[in-house]
Design a protein around this motif. Structure first.
Motif, mmCIF file in Angstrom:
data_model
loop_
_atom_site.group_PDB
_atom_site.id
_atom_site.type_symbol
_atom_site.label_atom_id
_atom_site.label_comp_id
_atom_site.label_asym_id
_atom_site.label_seq_id
_atom_site.Cartn_x
_atom_site.Cartn_y
_atom_site.Cartn_z
ATOM 1 N N LEU A 8 59.701 -112.429 47.532
ATOM 2 C CA LEU A 8 59.595 -113.867 47.255
ATOM 3 C C LEU A 8 58.350 -114.459 47.909
ATOM 4 O O LEU A 8 57.674 -115.314 47.318
ATOM 5 C CB LEU A 8 60.849 -114.588 47.750
ATOM 6 N N LEU A 9 58.040 -114.020 49.127
ATOM 7 C CA LEU A 9 56.822 -114.483 49.801
ATOM 8 C C LEU A 9 55.582 -114.128 48.991
ATOM 9 O O LEU A 9 54.630 -114.908 48.914
ATOM 10 C CB LEU A 9 56.728 -113.873 51.203
ATOM 11 N N VAL A 10 55.604 -112.950 48.394
ATOM 12 C CA VAL A 10 54.468 -112.529 47.573
ATOM 13 C C VAL A 10 54.312 -113.445 46.363
ATOM 14 O O VAL A 10 53.218 -113.910 46.049
ATOM 15 C CB VAL A 10 54.638 -111.070 47.119
ATOM 16 N N GLY A 11 55.415 -113.701 45.666
ATOM 17 C CA GLY A 11 55.337 -114.524 44.465
ATOM 18 C C GLY A 11 55.128 -115.993 44.746
ATOM 19 O O GLY A 11 54.486 -116.693 43.961
ATOM 20 N N LEU A 12 55.645 -116.482 45.882
ATOM 21 C CA LEU A 12 55.585 -117.912 46.183
ATOM 22 C C LEU A 12 54.315 -118.314 46.901
ATOM 23 O O LEU A 12 53.839 -119.446 46.749
ATOM 24 C CB LEU A 12 56.805 -118.302 47.024
ATOM 25 N N SER A 54 56.352 -106.266 43.581
ATOM 26 C CA SER A 54 57.295 -107.306 43.984
ATOM 27 C C SER A 54 57.995 -107.929 42.784
ATOM 28 O O SER A 54 59.079 -108.502 42.922
ATOM 29 C CB SER A 54 56.570 -108.399 44.780
ATOM 30 N N SER A 55 57.371 -107.843 41.621
ATOM 31 C CA SER A 55 58.001 -108.347 40.403
ATOM 32 C C SER A 55 58.998 -107.348 39.839
ATOM 33 O O SER A 55 60.012 -107.733 39.249
ATOM 34 C CB SER A 55 56.931 -108.659 39.343
ATOM 35 N N VAL A 56 58.707 -106.061 40.028
ATOM 36 C CA VAL A 56 59.552 -105.020 39.449
ATOM 37 C C VAL A 56 60.741 -104.690 40.346
ATOM 38 O O VAL A 56 61.805 -104.305 39.847
ATOM 39 C CB VAL A 56 58.714 -103.754 39.186
ATOM 40 N N ASN A 57 60.580 -104.871 41.657
ATOM 41 C CA ASN A 57 61.662 -104.533 42.585
ATOM 42 C C ASN A 57 62.987 -105.205 42.247
ATOM 43 O O ASN A 57 64.025 -104.546 42.239
ATOM 44 C CB ASN A 57 61.246 -104.867 44.016
#
Length: 339
Positions: free
Chosen positions: A79-83, A298-301
């Motif tokens: 979430l930190l990666v995407g946000l 991080s999207s696929v996890n």
């Protein structure tokens, strides 16, 4: 190697009133707009999926298990990666200037490296958890508890934070007064080659070796268990036994193949390219592409560790329909028997 863009780029200055200002490269045109929209969708997609995982595990008491706590920790890191990480990189991709100062650049670098490192640590813990669950299923509940997993999660976050601080300290990237910039208005990370090798061992070779070894052992044990089940079932029905064992082996093979393939596909290009140069810079376009491959993990996890579970599909239904706001919704049973 410096890449010069001669088309669809307007050369300006980040801070026109400052003589030491960096050149401002505003990338325009259909190709860049498509990439901007695509990467923005990836960021939103990453945040949305990981939020669903976090809300599901946090809200429903039935999902408060050791394995799901590891998935929750993984979702928080992703979430930190995407946000945070993805939006900043999208901004720097379209507009090369950094407007937030050296301190913010240091904080961004810490969060960026911390989120990816914690994500890898969680993948290792998930591998260990699954290995123990298959190798010793009768004693699993006594050996792996919520308290032990919670302690492991706290230690992993603390270790990764300490490791990132040490790495950045020795590369003179932690203190804004020590950070060296070619011009005013950039946030480009330069890493010493010796630390590239160390980081490659700790963040890729080590974790990759552990994951591959554990998953190979898991696959072998799953095949042995499938053969044992087939031998028992064959006593009653030879045909039924073939179907059960074949289905079990196929499902295990598919799951492990997806986990290993995605992890390696996201990290190998970045890791190999880090050995090809002596001084690395995050401003390189090739480097940016490899970094985004890691972010894609991080999207696929959440797809691998969330959507493949039935409880996740059930919880998403409650979340989307807002039924989680009903009284006692946290005690709902998403599955007849939670596994």
């Amino acid at each position: 190697m410096e890449i010069l863009y001669q088309q669809n780029i307007t050369v300006q200055y980040c801070f026109p009133d400052n003589n030491a200002s960096c050149r401002k490269e505003v990338r325009t045109g259909p190709a860049y707009m498509f990439l901007f929209i695509f990467l923005s969708c990836v960021s939103v997609f990453t945040v949305f999926l990981n939020l669903l995982v976090i809300i599901s595990i946090s809200h429903f008491k039935q999902l408060h298990t050791p394995t799901n706590l590891l998935i929750l920790s993984l979702a928080v890191a992703d979430l930190l990666v995407g946000l945070f990480v993805m939006p900043v990189n999208i901004m720097l991709f379209i507009d090369s200037c950094w407007y937030f100062g050296k301190l913010a650049c240091s904080v961004y670098s810490v969060v960026n490296n911390l989120s990816t490192a914690v994500s890898v640590c969680n993948l290792i813990f998930i591998s260990i958890d699954r290995y123990i669950a298959i190798s010793d299923p009768l004693l699993y509940s006594s050996r792996i508890t919520v308290c032990k997993i919670s302690a492991c999660i706290i230690l992993s976050w603390s270790f990764c934070l300490m490791y990132m601080i040490i790495l950045m300290h020795f590369n003179e990237l932690l203190s804004p007064s020590q950070m060296s910039f070619r011009c005013y208005g950039e946030c480009v990370i330069y890493v010493k080659h010796s630390w590239v090798i160390a980081n490659l061992v700790f963040s890729f070779l080590g974790p990759c070796s552990v994951i591959l070894v554990l998953y190979s052992l898991i696959f072998k044990m799953a095949r042995r268990q499938a053969k044992a089940v087939r031998a028992v079932i064959n006593a009653a029905s030879h045909k039924q036994g073939d179907n059960v064992s074949s289905s079990s082996e196929t499902k295990a093979a598919k799951t492990l193949s997806i986990v290993i393939f995605v992890y390696l596909a996201c990290w190998i290009p970045f890791s190999l390219s880090s050995l090809s140069v002596e001084s690395l810079t995050s401003s390189s376009m090739v480097w940016t592409v490899f970094i985004w491959l890691i972010y894609m993990n991080s999207s696929v996890n959440p797809l691998i560790y969330g959507i493949f579970y039935q409880w996740f599909r059930e919880s998403v239904t409650y979340i989307v329909t807002c039924r989680i706001f009903e009284s006692s919704s946290s005690r709902l049973l998403l599955l007849p028997e939670h596994v």
